[in-house]
Design a protein around this motif. Structure first.
Motif, PDB file in Angstrom:
ATOM      1  N   ASP A  31     -27.300   5.778 -36.534  1.00  0.00           N
ATOM      2  CA  ASP A  31     -26.385   5.230 -35.545  1.00  0.00           C
ATOM      3  C   ASP A  31     -25.020   5.195 -36.231  1.00  0.00           C
ATOM      4  O   ASP A  31     -24.784   4.339 -37.091  1.00  0.00           O
ATOM      5  CB  ASP A  31     -26.858   3.828 -35.144  1.00  0.00           C
ATOM      6  CG  ASP A  31     -25.971   3.172 -34.095  1.00  0.00           C
ATOM      7  OD1 ASP A  31     -24.815   3.608 -33.904  1.00  0.00           O
ATOM      8  OD2 ASP A  31     -26.437   2.193 -33.472  1.00  0.00           O
ATOM      9  N   VAL A  32     -24.158   6.154 -35.920  1.00  0.00           N
ATOM     10  CA  VAL A  32     -22.890   6.286 -36.634  1.00  0.00           C
ATOM     11  C   VAL A  32     -21.718   6.473 -35.666  1.00  0.00           C
ATOM     12  O   VAL A  32     -21.893   6.895 -34.528  1.00  0.00           O
ATOM     13  CB  VAL A  32     -22.906   7.484 -37.628  1.00  0.00           C
ATOM     14  CG1 VAL A  32     -23.971   7.293 -38.694  1.00  0.00           C
ATOM     15  CG2 VAL A  32     -23.101   8.814 -36.916  1.00  0.00           C
ATOM     16  N   THR A  33     -20.543   6.144 -36.161  1.00  0.00           N
ATOM     17  CA  THR A  33     -19.306   6.460 -35.461  1.00  0.00           C
ATOM     18  C   THR A  33     -18.542   7.423 -36.349  1.00  0.00           C
ATOM     19  O   THR A  33     -18.400   7.197 -37.550  1.00  0.00           O
ATOM     20  CB  THR A  33     -18.475   5.192 -35.200  1.00  0.00           C
ATOM     21  OG1 THR A  33     -19.249   4.313 -34.372  1.00  0.00           O
ATOM     22  CG2 THR A  33     -17.167   5.526 -34.494  1.00  0.00           C
ATOM     23  N   GLN A  34     -18.117   8.518 -35.767  1.00  0.00           N
ATOM     24  CA  GLN A  34     -17.426   9.547 -36.545  1.00  0.00           C
ATOM     25  C   GLN A  34     -16.179  10.017 -35.814  1.00  0.00           C
ATOM     26  O   GLN A  34     -16.104   9.977 -34.598  1.00  0.00           O
ATOM     27  CB  GLN A  34     -18.366  10.722 -36.815  1.00  0.00           C
ATOM     28  CG  GLN A  34     -18.887  11.386 -35.556  1.00  0.00           C
ATOM     29  CD  GLN A  34     -20.079  12.278 -35.805  1.00  0.00           C
ATOM     30  OE1 GLN A  34     -20.847  12.084 -36.724  1.00  0.00           O
ATOM     31  NE2 GLN A  34     -20.234  13.286 -34.969  1.00  0.00           N
ATOM     32  N   THR A  35     -15.207  10.429 -36.618  1.00  0.00           N
ATOM     33  CA  THR A  35     -13.979  11.003 -36.075  1.00  0.00           C
ATOM     34  C   THR A  35     -13.979  12.488 -36.383  1.00  0.00           C
ATOM     35  O   THR A  35     -14.187  12.893 -37.523  1.00  0.00           O
ATOM     36  CB  THR A  35     -12.745  10.339 -36.716  1.00  0.00           C
ATOM     37  OG1 THR A  35     -12.808   8.938 -36.448  1.00  0.00           O
ATOM     38  CG2 THR A  35     -11.469  10.904 -36.151  1.00  0.00           C
TER      39      THR A  35
END
Length: 192
Positions: A31-35
Motif C-alpha cells: 500500500d504505497v503512494t508514489q509520484t
C-alpha cells in the motif's frame, strides 16, 4: 538489463474501484503512494510511443528512472536506473536532467539520440498491490493529476495466455466494461 513487463490494464469507476479494494483487501501486501514525473525531449519519445518516468515512492530512500519501450499493446521493455531520492527530487525541482548513459544507449539502439530531457507531466498515485497467484499480480491505482482523479486496475502477468482469463473473469464478475487504459503519461498529458 531490461525487464519485460506484461500487463492488462482497465479503467474503473470509483464504485468499481471501491468494490475491488474491499473484496481483495486480504490480497494486498503493498500500500504505497508514489509520484511519477514524466520527461521527454521535444515530444520525441511520445512520437515513438515511449515513456520516460521518474518514480519516487513515499518513505523510500531510492527511486527510479525508467525508460519504457513498447513491444506490443500488452508488452513493454523497461530499462531502469535506481538513484537516491535527493538526486531525483533535484531533477524534478529543476524539471530537467541528463539521461543516465544506459538509457541514452537504449535509445540510441532505437535510432534516437537524446541527452537532456524536460518534465512534461506529474501525477501522484495511491497503489494497492498483491499476488493472486504465481502468474498474476493485481494492482489497483487511484491517480491524481491536473485536478483530475482516475481509477485503474492493472494485472501484471508472467504469461499473457494464463493471465487473460483471470483478468477477464474479474471484469465479468464486477460487470466492468473492457476499457483498455491508456498509459498514465498519456492520460496526464491529455489534461494539460
Amino acid at each position: 538489463m531490461p525487464e519485460i513487463e506484461k500487463e492488462f490494464k482497465n479503467l474503473l469507476t470509483k464504485e468499481q474501484y471501491d468494490a475491488l479494494v474491499n473484496d481483495y483487501k486480504e490480497v494486498f501486501t503493498k500500500d504505497v503512494t508514489q509520484t511519477n514525473s514524466y520527461y521527454d525531449y521535444e515530444g520525441l519519445l511520445q512520437e515513438h510511443k515511449m515513456a520516460l518516468r521518474i518514480r519516487i515512492v513515499e518513505g523510500k530512500e531510492t527511486g527510479e528512472i525508467t525508460l519504457k519501450i513498447p513491444q506490443s499493446s500488452l508488452v513493454v521493455l523497461e530499462y531502469t536506473e535506481v538513484l537516491p531520492v535527493d538526486i531525483l527530487n533535484a531533477y524534478n525541482h529543476d524539471k530537467q536532467f541528463t539521461l543516465p548513459t544506459t538509457l541514452q544507449e537504449a535509445l540510441e539502439d532505437k535510432g534516437i539520440t537524446i541527452q537532456t530531457v524536460n518534465q512534461t507531466a506529474l501525477l501522484t498515485t495511491h497503489r494497492l498491490e498483491g499476488a493472486l497467484s504465481e502468474n498474476e499480480w493485481l494492482v489497483l491505482d487511484e491517480s491524481h493529476y491536473n485536478g483530475k482523479v482516475d481509477f485503474e486496475m492493472e494485472m501484471e502477468v508472467r504469461s499473457l495466455e494464463l493471465g487473460e482469463p483471470v483478468f477477464l473473469g474479474i471484469l465479468a464478475k464486477y460487470n466492468i466494461l473492457r476499457r483498455q487504459a491508456e498509459s498514465k503519461i498519456k492520460r496526464a498529458l491529455s489534461t494539460r
